[in-house]
Design a protein around this motif. Structure first.
Motif, PDB file in Angstrom:
ATOM      1  N   ILE A 213       0.870  -1.176   0.000  1.00 23.56           N
ATOM      2  CA  ILE A 213       0.000   0.000   0.000  1.00 23.56           C
ATOM      3  C   ILE A 213       0.910   1.230   0.000  1.00 23.56           C
ATOM      4  N   ARG A 214       1.373   1.591  -1.194  1.00 21.14           N
ATOM      5  CA  ARG A 214       2.400   2.613  -1.372  1.00 21.14           C
ATOM      6  C   ARG A 214       1.854   3.796  -2.165  1.00 21.14           C
ATOM      7  N   ASP A 215       2.652   4.849  -2.254  1.00 21.70           N
ATOM      8  CA  ASP A 215       2.215   6.060  -2.956  1.00 21.70           C
ATOM      9  C   ASP A 215       1.822   5.778  -4.403  1.00 21.70           C
ATOM     10  N   ILE A 216       2.546   4.879  -5.056  1.00 23.01           N
ATOM     11  CA  ILE A 216       2.338   4.658  -6.480  1.00 23.01           C
ATOM     12  C   ILE A 216       0.976   4.039  -6.784  1.00 23.01           C
ATOM     13  N   VAL A 217       0.344   3.396  -5.798  1.00 20.79           N
ATOM     14  CA  VAL A 217      -0.966   2.790  -6.029  1.00 20.79           C
ATOM     15  C   VAL A 217      -2.107   3.629  -5.442  1.00 20.79           C
ATOM     16  N   ALA A 218      -1.791   4.811  -4.928  1.00 20.89           N
ATOM     17  CA  ALA A 218      -2.844   5.710  -4.450  1.00 20.89           C
ATOM     18  C   ALA A 218      -3.537   6.373  -5.633  1.00 20.89           C
ATOM     19  N   SER A 219      -4.769   6.786  -5.435  1.00 23.95           N
ATOM     20  CA  SER A 219      -5.548   7.444  -6.474  1.00 23.95           C
ATOM     21  C   SER A 219      -6.190   8.695  -5.876  1.00 23.95           C
ATOM     22  N   TYR A 220      -6.987   9.382  -6.704  1.00 26.64           N
ATOM     23  CA  TYR A 220      -7.656  10.608  -6.284  1.00 26.64           C
ATOM     24  C   TYR A 220      -9.126  10.529  -6.685  1.00 26.64           C
ATOM     25  N   LEU A 221      -9.962  11.295  -6.008  1.00 29.29           N
ATOM     26  CA  LEU A 221     -11.399  11.236  -6.225  1.00 29.29           C
ATOM     27  C   LEU A 221     -11.941  12.603  -6.631  1.00 29.29           C
ATOM     28  N   PRO A 222     -12.953  12.640  -7.497  1.00 29.64           N
ATOM     29  CA  PRO A 222     -13.581  13.925  -7.841  1.00 29.64           C
ATOM     30  C   PRO A 222     -14.159  14.604  -6.604  1.00 29.64           C
ATOM     31  N   TYR A 223     -14.015  15.920  -6.557  1.00 33.69           N
ATOM     32  CA  TYR A 223     -14.567  16.770  -5.498  1.00 33.69           C
ATOM     33  C   TYR A 223     -13.921  16.544  -4.139  1.00 33.69           C
ATOM     34  N   TRP A 224     -12.750  15.906  -4.120  1.00 36.48           N
ATOM     35  CA  TRP A 224     -11.964  15.784  -2.902  1.00 36.48           C
ATOM     36  C   TRP A 224     -10.691  16.617  -3.073  1.00 36.48           C
ATOM     37  N   ASP A 225     -10.370  17.436  -2.063  1.00 42.37           N
ATOM     38  CA  ASP A 225      -9.181  18.286  -2.092  1.00 42.37           C
ATOM     39  C   ASP A 225      -8.124  17.749  -1.139  1.00 42.37           C
ATOM     40  N   ASN A 226      -6.860  17.795  -1.577  1.00 44.58           N
ATOM     41  CA  ASN A 226      -5.727  17.400  -0.730  1.00 44.58           C
ATOM     42  C   ASN A 226      -5.949  16.037  -0.083  1.00 44.58           C
ATOM     43  N   ALA A 227      -6.444  15.108  -0.876  1.00 47.95           N
ATOM     44  CA  ALA A 227      -6.757  13.782  -0.356  1.00 47.95           C
ATOM     45  C   ALA A 227      -6.340  12.719  -1.365  1.00 47.95           C
ATOM     46  N   ARG A 228      -5.814  11.616  -0.852  1.00 46.76           N
ATOM     47  CA  ARG A 228      -5.495  10.472  -1.699  1.00 46.76           C
ATOM     48  C   ARG A 228      -6.206   9.255  -1.126  1.00 46.76           C
ATOM     49  N   VAL A 229      -6.446   8.261  -1.985  1.00 46.11           N
ATOM     50  CA  VAL A 229      -7.216   7.098  -1.577  1.00 46.11           C
ATOM     51  C   VAL A 229      -6.526   5.824  -2.049  1.00 46.11           C
ATOM     52  N   TRP A 230      -6.491   4.837  -1.171  1.00 48.71           N
ATOM     53  CA  TRP A 230      -6.103   3.484  -1.548  1.00 48.71           C
ATOM     54  C   TRP A 230      -7.372   2.651  -1.611  1.00 48.71           C
ATOM     55  N   VAL A 231      -7.660   2.108  -2.775  1.00 43.35           N
ATOM     56  CA  VAL A 231      -8.841   1.260  -2.940  1.00 43.35           C
ATOM     57  C   VAL A 231      -8.435  -0.166  -2.591  1.00 43.35           C
ATOM     58  N   LEU A 232      -8.960  -0.664  -1.491  1.00 44.82           N
ATOM     59  CA  LEU A 232      -8.600  -1.996  -1.012  1.00 44.82           C
ATOM     60  C   LEU A 232      -9.535  -3.077  -1.545  1.00 44.82           C
ATOM     61  N   ALA A 233     -10.779  -2.710  -1.851  1.00 45.90           N
ATOM     62  CA  ALA A 233     -11.736  -3.651  -2.429  1.00 45.90           C
ATOM     63  C   ALA A 233     -12.735  -2.862  -3.253  1.00 45.90           C
ATOM     64  N   ARG A 234     -13.211  -3.482  -4.342  1.00 43.73           N
ATOM     65  CA  ARG A 234     -14.195  -2.842  -5.211  1.00 43.73           C
ATOM     66  C   ARG A 234     -15.002  -3.932  -5.911  1.00 43.73           C
ATOM     67  N   PRO A 235     -16.248  -3.640  -6.298  1.00 46.87           N
ATOM     68  CA  PRO A 235     -17.013  -4.615  -7.071  1.00 46.87           C
ATOM     69  C   PRO A 235     -16.295  -4.943  -8.379  1.00 46.87           C
ATOM     70  N   LEU A 236     -16.072  -6.231  -8.583  1.00 47.04           N
ATOM     71  CA  LEU A 236     -15.277  -6.668  -9.725  1.00 47.04           C
ATOM     72  C   LEU A 236     -15.554  -8.147  -9.943  1.00 47.04           C
ATOM     73  N   SER A 237     -15.672  -8.546 -11.182  1.00 38.24           N
ATOM     74  CA  SER A 237     -15.893  -9.956 -11.479  1.00 38.24           C
ATOM     75  C   SER A 237     -14.770 -10.796 -10.875  1.00 38.24           C
ATOM     76  N   GLY A 238     -15.138 -11.787 -10.062  1.00 35.20           N
ATOM     77  CA  GLY A 238     -14.144 -12.622  -9.416  1.00 35.20           C
ATOM     78  C   GLY A 238     -13.540 -12.014  -8.170  1.00 35.20           C
ATOM     79  N   PHE A 239     -14.082 -10.882  -7.731  1.00 33.82           N
ATOM     80  CA  PHE A 239     -13.561 -10.237  -6.521  1.00 33.82           C
ATOM     81  C   PHE A 239     -14.752  -9.770  -5.690  1.00 33.82           C
ATOM     82  N   ALA A 240     -14.631  -8.663  -4.982  1.00 31.66           N
ATOM     83  CA  ALA A 240     -15.709  -8.187  -4.126  1.00 31.66           C
ATOM     84  C   ALA A 240     -16.989  -7.978  -4.940  1.00 31.66           C
ATOM     85  N   GLU A 241     -18.118  -8.346  -4.363  1.00 29.28           N
ATOM     86  CA  GLU A 241     -19.391  -8.247  -5.057  1.00 29.28           C
ATOM     87  C   GLU A 241     -20.336  -7.237  -4.426  1.00 29.28           C
TER      88      GLU A 241
END
Length: 280
Positions: free
Chosen positions: A38-66
């Motif tokens: 869980i490093r800087d290179i895998v962080a992302s950003y979200l619309p309408y969020w300021d000065n914030a980064r996000v690590w997505v640990l789980a998301r709806p995805l075929s074969g993964f979280a539902e």
């Protein structure tokens, strides 16, 4: 009640001298995302969020979280969002692990410190701001609320883990306990967020195999966890996703407590039409 410890993710990058070998595992039954990836290179950003980064640990995805998504969000001083949730049908839960977060919920302001928990029902009005001089880190779990005709949606909850007495599991003398932010019998709720605590030497003494999908973020300590047919070592900062019916158990070896933030879907009929073939 003893003071609580919550892992705060550091981000950054390992040195070039470090070995590549790690503990990350991705299967069709479970996934382990160790804190070391869980490093800087895998962080992302979200619309309408300021000065914030996000690590997505789980998301709806075929074969993964539902059923859910799980974000770990780091907000710098002055950051936040006036429009955090883009989906009016989504419910959510926040859990603060580091710093102070100011939440405005339906016009009322709350300052959340580590251990702070919020349940956000669908269609509620909320925003968050970091008004402190330090960064704040919190978990955000999102799920589409499964409404039931004639059953009202639950109201918002703002509390702190320190205000809730853990519920010991039967016949464990308190060595295995659950801090429940929501009353389990309240069927208005279709997800539960809890904190599970094991004292050193405690265990889940059988292979749980059940319909509830799980997301587990280790807040404190270490243990060996049984996932499907494998034993894996996990520690504070690691994340686990378990597909429905994935067998699970664990041993908490010590020397300190083993604790994790747990998501599971509950209290709803199974969708019998989910896999119905599409007519030609």
């Amino acid at each position: 009640m003893r003071s609580q410890i919550y892992h705060v993710q550091a981000g950054g990058h390992p040195a070039q001298t470090k070995l590549l070998t790690g503990r990350a595992v991705f299967t069709d039954a479970y996934a382990v995302i160790p804190k070391g990836v869980i490093r800087d290179i895998v962080a992302s950003y979200l619309p309408y969020w300021d000065n914030a980064r996000v690590w997505v640990l789980a998301r709806p995805l075929s074969g993964f979280a539902e059923t859910f998504s799980h974000y770990l969000i780091d907000v710098a001083s002055g950051g936040g969002s006036e429009r955090p949730e883009p989906d009016k049908e989504a419910e959510g839960a926040l859990f603060v692990v580091g710093g102070k977060l100011t939440l405005t919920l339906d016009g009322a302001e709350h300052v959340l410190e580590p251990g702070g928990f919020v349940y956000l029902p669908p269609k509620c009005r909320w925003s968050v701001k970091n008004r402190s001089s330090n960064s704040v880190q919190f978990h955000w779990i999102r799920k589409l609320y499964q409404s039931v005709p004639g059953l009202a949606a639950p109201e918002a909850i703002v509390t702190n883990e320190s205000s809730i007495a853990p519920t010991p599991m039967p016949d464990t003398e308190g060595r295995w306990a659950t801090t429940r932010f929501v009353e389990p019998s309240d069927v208005r709720h279709d997800m539960h967020i809890t904190i599970v605590t094991f004292e050193p030497g405690a265990s889940i003494p059988f292979e749980e195999t059940h319909v509830m999908e799980h997301g587990l973020y280790v807040l404190e300590g270490k243990a060996v966890y049984r996932l499907n047919q494998d034993w894996v070592e996990v520690e504070a900062g690691d994340y686990m996703w378990l597909r429905a019916f994935c067998p699970q158990a664990c041993y908490a070896g010590g020397p300190g407590r083993f604790r994790y933030l747990l998501y599971k879907d509950v209290n709803r009929h199974m969708d019998l039409r989910a896999l119905r073939p599409i007519a030609p």
